[in-house]
Scaffold this motif. Sequence first.
Motif, mmCIF file in Angstrom:
data_model
loop_
_atom_site.group_PDB
_atom_site.id
_atom_site.type_symbol
_atom_site.label_atom_id
_atom_site.label_comp_id
_atom_site.label_asym_id
_atom_site.label_seq_id
_atom_site.Cartn_x
_atom_site.Cartn_y
_atom_site.Cartn_z
ATOM 1 N N ARG A 98 0.844 -1.575 0.282
ATOM 2 C CA ARG A 98 0.035 0.116 0.128
ATOM 3 C C ARG A 98 0.704 0.897 0.182
ATOM 4 N N GLU A 99 1.220 1.311 0.720
ATOM 5 C CA GLU A 99 2.533 2.657 1.453
ATOM 6 C C GLU A 99 3.046 3.024 -0.377
ATOM 7 N N LYS A 100 3.895 2.304 -1.021
ATOM 8 C CA LYS A 100 4.424 2.061 -2.366
ATOM 9 C C LYS A 100 3.908 2.197 -3.288
ATOM 10 N N VAL A 101 2.785 1.791 -2.961
ATOM 11 C CA VAL A 101 1.647 2.424 -4.559
ATOM 12 C C VAL A 101 1.038 3.631 -3.578
ATOM 13 N N LEU A 102 0.655 4.207 -2.882
ATOM 14 C CA LEU A 102 0.927 6.032 -3.253
ATOM 15 C C LEU A 102 1.812 6.734 -2.775
ATOM 16 N N GLY A 103 3.226 6.492 -2.800
ATOM 17 C CA GLY A 103 4.174 6.745 -2.779
ATOM 18 C C GLY A 103 3.785 7.256 -4.863
ATOM 19 N N TYR A 104 3.598 5.633 -5.489
ATOM 20 C CA TYR A 104 4.098 5.362 -6.743
ATOM 21 C C TYR A 104 2.400 6.992 -7.278
ATOM 22 N N MET A 105 1.345 6.809 -6.631
ATOM 23 C CA MET A 105 0.128 7.459 -6.604
ATOM 24 C C MET A 105 0.955 9.380 -6.426
ATOM 25 N N ASN A 106 1.174 9.397 -5.888
ATOM 26 C CA ASN A 106 1.446 11.133 -5.393
ATOM 27 C C ASN A 106 2.435 11.532 -6.263
ATOM 28 N N GLU A 107 3.875 10.830 -6.904
ATOM 29 C CA GLU A 107 4.510 11.495 -7.842
ATOM 30 C C GLU A 107 3.117 11.422 -9.021
ATOM 31 N N VAL A 108 2.186 10.844 -9.592
ATOM 32 C CA VAL A 108 0.686 11.093 -10.620
ATOM 33 C C VAL A 108 -0.221 12.870 -10.493
ATOM 34 N N ALA A 109 -0.506 12.625 -9.130
ATOM 35 C CA ALA A 109 -0.781 13.361 -8.939
ATOM 36 C C ALA A 109 -0.204 15.091 -8.502
ATOM 37 N N VAL A 110 0.763 14.775 -8.328
ATOM 38 C CA VAL A 110 1.632 16.291 -8.130
ATOM 39 C C VAL A 110 1.935 16.557 -9.651
ATOM 40 N N ASP A 111 1.833 15.856 -10.411
ATOM 41 C CA ASP A 111 2.751 15.644 -11.995
ATOM 42 C C ASP A 111 0.748 16.769 -12.692
ATOM 43 N N VAL A 112 -0.506 16.237 -12.392
ATOM 44 C CA VAL A 112 -1.379 16.480 -12.731
ATOM 45 C C VAL A 112 -1.505 17.509 -12.890
ATOM 46 N N LEU A 113 -1.305 17.896 -11.238
ATOM 47 C CA LEU A 113 -1.996 19.533 -10.333
ATOM 48 C C LEU A 113 -0.856 20.515 -11.802
ATOM 49 N N GLU A 114 0.353 19.731 -11.513
ATOM 50 C CA GLU A 114 1.332 21.365 -12.632
ATOM 51 C C GLU A 114 1.428 21.118 -13.523
ATOM 52 N N LYS A 115 0.551 20.286 -14.670
ATOM 53 C CA LYS A 115 0.886 20.185 -15.930
ATOM 54 C C LYS A 115 -0.984 20.053 -17.176
ATOM 55 N N GLU A 116 -1.417 19.577 -16.016
ATOM 56 C CA GLU A 116 -2.550 19.531 -16.513
ATOM 57 C C GLU A 116 -3.902 20.112 -16.447
ATOM 58 N N ASP A 117 -3.813 20.991 -16.950
ATOM 59 C CA ASP A 117 -4.789 22.124 -16.345
ATOM 60 C C ASP A 117 -6.188 21.509 -16.621
#
Length: 218
Positions: free
Chosen positions: A128-147
């Motif tokens: 779970r914690e490993k996957v959450l780490g991966y998910m957080n990376e994607v969420a941060v990227d989406v917030l910054e780059k996908e208006d």
Amino acid sequence: MPIIAIAKLFAKPGERDAVIQSLKPEAEYVESEELTTSAYYFFKPEEEKDTLLGLEIYESMENLETVHMQSAPFKTFAAAATAVSEKPFELEFFEPSVGFLTRPKFSTLQGPNIFDLQVYFEVKPGTREKVLGYMNEVAVDVLEKEDGCYSYQYATSIDNPDKFMIFERYVDRDAWAVTHRAGAKFIEMFKRLEDEDLVVKKTIYECYESGVGFLARD
């Protein structure tokens, strides 16, 4: 502790719009009077034509049970919906994990072209914690780059720590199908999940707006 309640409503064949109409007065009441309810939002799965999905966020489980479900408008809705429902609604509970529910200027925007996703997936025990780490990376990227992505919220099941839900919301289907899925971080994350064989089950609902509810208080 805030909780996300995912509601699944089952209309009789051809009666989904009737269920939506019965929800409107209650949703308006929740927005104006239930100030400890921070989101109350419904959308229509594209494939399951007689189903309605809701994303509801409460200050606590007690708030859901003693404030929301005991209100007169909720009881009126429940009585009205019974006549046009195939069976009682279902609730599943999650805790917010990573990501974002709204971008400020899009918090109340609704429309027929806005495209929503609810994604459910389970991962192998202990990851779970490993996957959450991966998910957080994607969420941060989406917030910054996908208006064109208005919501990208991950949540963890209260009853099953290995189960996740993602609520995604886009300006239109292409913002998801073309822009989001082609993103380098998204591709990298899913390659990791596949290479490490982490996901054991997945269900996706592709949806459009119902016109009922709110995702934030402006």
